[in-house]
Motif scaffolding. Structure first.
Motif, short mmCIF file in Angstrom:
data_model
loop_
_atom_site.label_atom_id
_atom_site.label_comp_id
_atom_site.label_asym_id
_atom_site.label_seq_id
_atom_site.Cartn_x
_atom_site.Cartn_y
_atom_site.Cartn_z
N SER A 1 0.81 -1.22 0.00
CA SER A 1 0.00 0.00 0.00
C SER A 1 0.85 1.26 0.00
CB SER A 1 -0.96 0.00 1.19
OG SER A 1 -0.26 -0.07 2.41
N LYS A 2 1.95 1.26 0.72
CA LYS A 2 2.79 2.46 0.80
C LYS A 2 3.50 2.75 -0.52
CE LYS A 2 6.02 4.84 3.78
NZ LYS A 2 6.69 4.87 5.07
N TYR B 1 2.07 -3.77 -7.25
CA TYR B 1 1.15 -4.89 -7.39
C TYR B 1 1.61 -6.07 -6.52
CZ TYR B 1 -0.65 -2.44 -11.49
OH TYR B 1 -1.20 -1.52 -12.33
N SER B 2 0.66 -6.86 -6.10
CA SER B 2 0.97 -8.06 -5.31
C SER B 2 1.81 -9.04 -6.13
CB SER B 2 -0.30 -8.73 -4.80
OG SER B 2 -1.14 -9.10 -5.86
N GLN B 3 1.60 -9.05 -7.47
CA GLN B 3 2.40 -9.93 -8.33
C GLN B 3 3.88 -9.53 -8.29
OE1 GLN B 3 -0.37 -8.31 -9.20
NE2 GLN B 3 -1.67 -9.56 -10.51
N THR B 4 4.13 -8.23 -8.19
CA THR B 4 5.51 -7.74 -8.09
C THR B 4 6.15 -8.25 -6.81
OG1 THR B 4 4.98 -5.78 -9.38
CG2 THR B 4 6.97 -5.68 -8.02
N ARG C 1 9.61 2.93 -6.88
CA ARG C 1 8.48 3.21 -5.99
C ARG C 1 8.79 2.76 -4.57
NH1 ARG C 1 3.15 3.75 -8.40
NH2 ARG C 1 3.37 3.90 -10.67
N ILE C 2 9.43 1.60 -4.46
CA ILE C 2 9.79 1.08 -3.14
C ILE C 2 10.81 1.99 -2.48
CG2 ILE C 2 10.92 -0.83 -1.93
CD1 ILE C 2 9.60 -2.69 -4.08
N CYS C 3 11.82 2.39 -3.24
CA CYS C 3 12.84 3.29 -2.69
C CYS C 3 12.23 4.61 -2.22
CB CYS C 3 13.94 3.55 -3.72
SG CYS C 3 15.02 2.15 -4.01
N GLN C 4 11.32 5.14 -3.02
CA GLN C 4 10.68 6.39 -2.65
C GLN C 4 9.82 6.21 -1.40
OE1 GLN C 4 8.37 8.16 -5.79
NE2 GLN C 4 8.47 10.17 -4.83
N ALA C 5 9.08 5.14 -1.35
CA ALA C 5 8.20 4.90 -0.20
C ALA C 5 8.98 4.67 1.09
CB ALA C 5 7.30 3.69 -0.48
#
Length: 92
Positions: free
Chosen positions: A24-25, A29-32, A49-53
């Motif tokens: 969510s943060k 996608y859940s597949q990712t 996106r993960i790094c930013q979050a």
């Protein structure tokens, strides 16, 4: 090539986050996340996106693991065949 997302899982533990929190943060996608759980390749967009979050750098979430051939990584195997660090497919 192989990728290892162990640094990400450790980071989530250190921050007391669950994988669902990351979904969510980071808005991935859940597949990712499933692919990452199997150390499969994912898009740079998803990693960004993960790094930013998580406010972190890419090396904080993923590491490259070179494939081994004959007990050593590719540069070692190339050196054994050619006597130098030259690419094994180039002509000498």
């Amino acid at each position: 090539m192989a990728w290892n997302y162990a640094p990400l899982w450790k980071l989530l533990i250190d921050r007391n986050m669950k994988r669902t929190d990351l979904l969510s943060k980071a808005k991935i996608y859940s597949q990712t996340l499933a692919k990452m759980g199997k150390n499969e390749t994912v898009s740079m967009d998803a990693l960004g996106r993960i790094c930013q979050a998580l406010d972190c750098r890419i090396e904080d979430i993923v590491e490259f693991v070179p494939e081994e051939k004959n007990g050593c990584a590719t540069p070692c195997a190339a050196r054994q065949k050619t006597g130098s660090f030259a690419h094994p497919l180039t002509e000498h």
